[in-house]
Write a protein that holds these residues in place. Structure first.
Motif, mmCIF file in Angstrom:
data_model
loop_
_atom_site.group_PDB
_atom_site.id
_atom_site.type_symbol
_atom_site.label_atom_id
_atom_site.label_comp_id
_atom_site.label_asym_id
_atom_site.label_seq_id
_atom_site.Cartn_x
_atom_site.Cartn_y
_atom_site.Cartn_z
ATOM 1 N N GLN A 180 -4.546 4.769 3.240
ATOM 2 C CA GLN A 180 -3.464 5.390 3.985
ATOM 3 C C GLN A 180 -3.330 4.838 5.249
ATOM 4 O O GLN A 180 -3.916 3.843 5.726
ATOM 5 C CB GLN A 180 -4.042 6.732 4.371
ATOM 6 N N PRO A 181 -2.003 4.806 5.778
ATOM 7 C CA PRO A 181 -1.675 4.037 7.024
ATOM 8 C C PRO A 181 -2.963 4.536 8.083
ATOM 9 O O PRO A 181 -3.197 5.968 7.923
ATOM 10 C CB PRO A 181 -0.230 4.561 7.440
ATOM 11 N N TYR A 182 -3.222 3.711 9.153
ATOM 12 C CA TYR A 182 -4.388 4.297 10.125
ATOM 13 C C TYR A 182 -3.385 4.427 11.511
ATOM 14 O O TYR A 182 -2.426 3.607 11.951
ATOM 15 C CB TYR A 182 -5.151 3.195 10.171
ATOM 16 N N VAL A 183 -3.804 5.552 11.941
ATOM 17 C CA VAL A 183 -3.378 5.975 13.378
ATOM 18 C C VAL A 183 -4.412 6.476 14.241
ATOM 19 O O VAL A 183 -5.585 6.616 13.829
ATOM 20 C CB VAL A 183 -2.467 7.148 13.196
ATOM 21 N N PRO A 184 -4.058 6.600 15.703
ATOM 22 C CA PRO A 184 -5.076 7.368 16.441
ATOM 23 C C PRO A 184 -5.608 8.907 15.815
ATOM 24 O O PRO A 184 -4.508 9.437 15.581
ATOM 25 C CB PRO A 184 -4.548 7.637 17.712
ATOM 26 N N MET A 185 -6.777 9.016 15.811
ATOM 27 C CA MET A 185 -6.971 10.174 14.985
ATOM 28 C C MET A 185 -8.058 11.024 15.914
ATOM 29 O O MET A 185 -9.167 10.633 16.389
ATOM 30 C CB MET A 185 -7.952 9.807 13.632
ATOM 31 N N HIS A 186 -7.932 12.349 16.189
ATOM 32 C CA HIS A 186 -8.771 12.998 16.784
ATOM 33 C C HIS A 186 -10.006 13.289 16.236
ATOM 34 O O HIS A 186 -11.035 13.104 16.963
ATOM 35 C CB HIS A 186 -7.916 14.294 17.239
ATOM 36 N N ARG A 187 -10.049 13.552 15.122
ATOM 37 C CA ARG A 187 -11.265 13.672 14.222
ATOM 38 C C ARG A 187 -11.700 15.193 13.942
ATOM 39 O O ARG A 187 -12.621 15.373 13.377
ATOM 40 C CB ARG A 187 -12.308 12.553 14.676
ATOM 41 N N VAL A 214 -3.889 8.911 8.315
ATOM 42 C CA VAL A 214 -2.755 9.478 8.905
ATOM 43 C C VAL A 214 -2.825 10.900 8.561
ATOM 44 O O VAL A 214 -2.258 11.867 9.217
ATOM 45 C CB VAL A 214 -1.415 8.956 8.378
ATOM 46 N N SER A 215 -3.459 11.488 7.368
ATOM 47 C CA SER A 215 -3.517 12.713 6.999
ATOM 48 C C SER A 215 -4.739 13.566 7.749
ATOM 49 O O SER A 215 -4.556 14.822 7.324
ATOM 50 C CB SER A 215 -3.543 12.698 5.642
ATOM 51 N N TYR A 216 -5.597 12.830 8.280
ATOM 52 C CA TYR A 216 -6.827 13.493 8.752
ATOM 53 C C TYR A 216 -6.459 14.733 9.568
ATOM 54 O O TYR A 216 -7.083 15.934 9.449
ATOM 55 C CB TYR A 216 -7.736 12.555 9.083
ATOM 56 N N ASP A 217 -5.925 14.565 10.508
ATOM 57 C CA ASP A 217 -5.938 15.585 11.518
ATOM 58 C C ASP A 217 -4.885 16.622 11.227
ATOM 59 O O ASP A 217 -5.327 17.832 11.548
ATOM 60 C CB ASP A 217 -4.978 15.119 12.947
ATOM 61 N N VAL A 218 -4.001 16.257 10.269
ATOM 62 C CA VAL A 218 -2.984 17.418 9.626
ATOM 63 C C VAL A 218 -4.013 18.222 8.733
ATOM 64 O O VAL A 218 -3.786 19.654 8.916
ATOM 65 C CB VAL A 218 -2.093 16.708 8.793
ATOM 66 N N VAL A 219 -4.725 17.971 7.897
ATOM 67 C CA VAL A 219 -5.750 18.665 7.156
ATOM 68 C C VAL A 219 -6.674 19.495 7.916
ATOM 69 O O VAL A 219 -6.919 20.468 7.666
ATOM 70 C CB VAL A 219 -6.323 18.110 5.841
#
Length: 326
Positions: A180-187, A214-219
């Motif tokens: 995936q594309p990588y972005v700032p992620m709150h976690r 990119v999908s981590y914070d969304v899920v």
């Protein structure tokens, strides 16, 4: 002792008499939060965050960086890194979790997703140094499930990994995350780490931010361990988010590919969370988090049933998950 020291530090730093501290919450870490009154009559939040366990410098640096980028985050009024004391802006008591209902969910989640989109536009260089959510990081988190759920909670003997096709699962989710594309992620972007303050959605508890998928914070938001919504609502919000951000991808990403990323990234997160909930109980005596295990296991069962390469893990977990049903 620490509460008294916190009062004395606030008194000296803010030039007030030692304030009356009213505890408003603890959390899954070792932090404690207190409300108190300033000379102006306004309130602020005192944080007892032991430096041996908490990332106070990271929190303060990120709070400033996020505010500089126009992202709503609590302002830090004072910090004592040696003792682990902070004084931060009082955002009130309107947690997202408490505001959600069938009527409000659509609008509030869209507002929270807009915040994710904003966060993802921030350049890595505009934030304090972030760790990368690489393969080793991903595996360390999956190992929390292996140690604390399979090992401590279920007391499984060596060899369960073969029965569960554990290595295959770890490889599948790692590959889905790393492509995936990588972005700032709150976690830890979910309904208990978002506040509504002056009609703004405000992130809290962001000291563990990383550079990640990119999908981590969304899920994390849409498949929240603490509150579940009907699949049509989750699917609609997820698709709308994908339509918003897909133009930012440097590669063509189909809706099917996005769904796979969303599902398998969520699987990694939920397996880690189950292990953490067990660790909070067995190691720290915080039993309340066990209440989130059945819902989180349900997410794991749903996703592992959708992908053929996870069928063996799904079959292994099914009888175990039955014992945790609400």
């Amino acid at each position: 002792m620490r509460e008294s020291a916190l009062q004395q530090w606030l008194s000296k730093t803010l030039h007030i008499v030692p304030p009356q501290l009213t505890m408003i919450s603890g959390d899954a870490s070792f932090r404690r939060y207190f409300r108190f009154t300033l000379k102006t009559g306004e309130t602020a939040i005192a944080v007892d965050a032991p430096p041996s366990t908490e990332k106070n410098q990271q929190f303060v640096a990120l709070a400033k960086a996020l505010c500089d980028q126009g992202i709503a985050a609590p302002k830090v009024l004072a910090a004592n890194f040696d003792d682990g004391f902070l004084c931060i802006e009082d955002l009130g008591s309107s947690m997202l979790e408490d505001q959600l209902n069938q009527d409000s969910a659509q609008q509030l989640y869209r507002q929270a997703l807009d915040l994710i989109v904003h966060l993802q536009t921030v350049k890595r260089s505009d934030l304090t140094e972030l760790d990368t959510f690489d393969r080793a990081f991903i595996q360390r988190e999956l190992d929390i499930f292996a140690e604390w759920f399979a090992g401590k909670e279920l007391c499984l003997a060596e060899g369960w990994q073969d029965s569960a096709a554990w290595d295959e699962l770890c490889d599948s989710v790692s590959r889905a995350i790393l492509e995936q594309p990588y972005v700032p992620m709150h976690r830890d972007f979910h309904s208990r780490n978002l506040m509504l303050h002056k009609q703004q959605m405000v992130m809290i508890d962001f000291q563990d931010m990383v550079w990640g998928p990119v999908s981590y914070d969304v899920v994390s938001l849409l498949r929240d361990c603490y509150i579940a919504w009907p699949e049509p609502l989750v699917d609609g919000l997820n698709l709308a988010l994908y339509q918003t951000i897909k133009a930012n991808f440097k590669q063509d990403v189909s809706a099917e590919q996005w769904q796979r990323w969303f599902d398998l990234t969520g699987l990694q997160r939920h397996l880690k969370a189950i292990g953490i909930f067990c660790r909070l109980d067995h190691r720290d005596g915080k039993t309340a988090y066990r209440a989130a295990i059945p819902q989180t296991l349900n997410y794991v069962m749903q996703v592992s049933a959708r992908y053929p390469e996870l069928a063996k893990f799904n079959q292994w977990l099914k009888p175990i998950s039955e014992g945790f049903k609400q």
